[in-house]
Design a protein around this motif. Structure first.
Motif: not given
Length: 230
Positions: A2-7, A29-32, A223-226, A228-230
């Motif tokens: 999976s390429t979805q990033k978890t925080l 949106r929600d993030v993991p 920086r975290i948001i950026a 998560l966007r990429h």
């Protein structure tokens, strides 16, 4: 894979919740998220008598849980300044970090008697630094930072193969997390609030990390948001 990033958030619960809310509002949106506070913050139950004190210094909002009685306050960070104002303090200066606060104070008139509201662990001994400037200063220990173990879920992510983001906000948290890991995950992206935090992380783990341009919560969130966007 999976390429979805978890925080992975190791901050105290209140700080982590504020950050998650900010990220959700920005991304829409929600993030993991996996929460694993690495320290428990609690008041010591002690609040100093401010009679005869000319200046209060606070580097964390956690340090302020009593009345400041209109005293002038120098702070580190906007949230600390907000907490000082709510406690009745007269915020005169808000620095990015303790080092820049001390540099600025070198250029100012003698503030008189200073009290530093601190936790059980600090990265910078402000009273000692002020004493070298011939400024009368003492510390009051108003909150505790007790170590907590890393959760199994957090460790699995930080050591594993799935993409994960780990923000680090203090040298102590970098040390505690680093010491809790047997290895660094191959897709772990670490973001440090300062060079001092990054140095501890590299020393403990040998891993790499990004450092934000200025040591603020806002810069970390951006920086975290950026990321998560990429």
């Amino acid at each position: 894979m999976s390429t979805q990033k978890t925080l992975v958030l190791t901050r105290p619960e209140q700080n982590a919740n504020q950050l998650v809310t900010q990220i959700k509002e920005s991304l829409g949106r929600d993030v993991p998220v996996v929460r694993s506070p690495i320290m428990k913050i609690s008041p010591t139950g002690f609040w100093p008598d401010l009679t005869g004190v000319d200046l209060v210094i606070a580097t964390s909002a956690h340090a302020i849980h009593g009345p400041l009685d209109g005293k002038p306050v120098f702070c580190v960070g906007v949230r600390t300044a907000d907490a000082a104002t709510l406690a009745g303090g007269d915020v005169r200066h808000c620095a990015l970090d303790a080092a820049s606060l001390l540099v600025w104070m070198e250029t100012q008139p003698d503030p008189g008697t200073v009290i530093y509201l601190r936790g059980s662990h600090v990265a910078t001994d402000i009273p000692a630094a002020l004493t070298k400037l011939n400024i009368a200063a003492r510390a009051a220990w108003t909150y505790r930072q007790d170590d907590l173990p890393l959760t199994d879920a957090a460790r699995k992510l930080l050591e594993g193969t799935r993409p994960a983001i780990l923000p680090l906000y203090s040298p102590r948290s970098a040390r505690l997390v680093g010491q809790a890991l047997a290895k660094i995950g191959e897709s772990l992206h670490v973001i440090a609030i300062s060079d001092a935090v990054a140095d501890v992380w590299r020393t403990e783990t040998g891993g790499s990390c990004d450092v934000v341009a200025e040591p603020t919560g806002a810069a970390m969130a951006d920086r975290i948001i950026a990321t998560l966007r990429h």
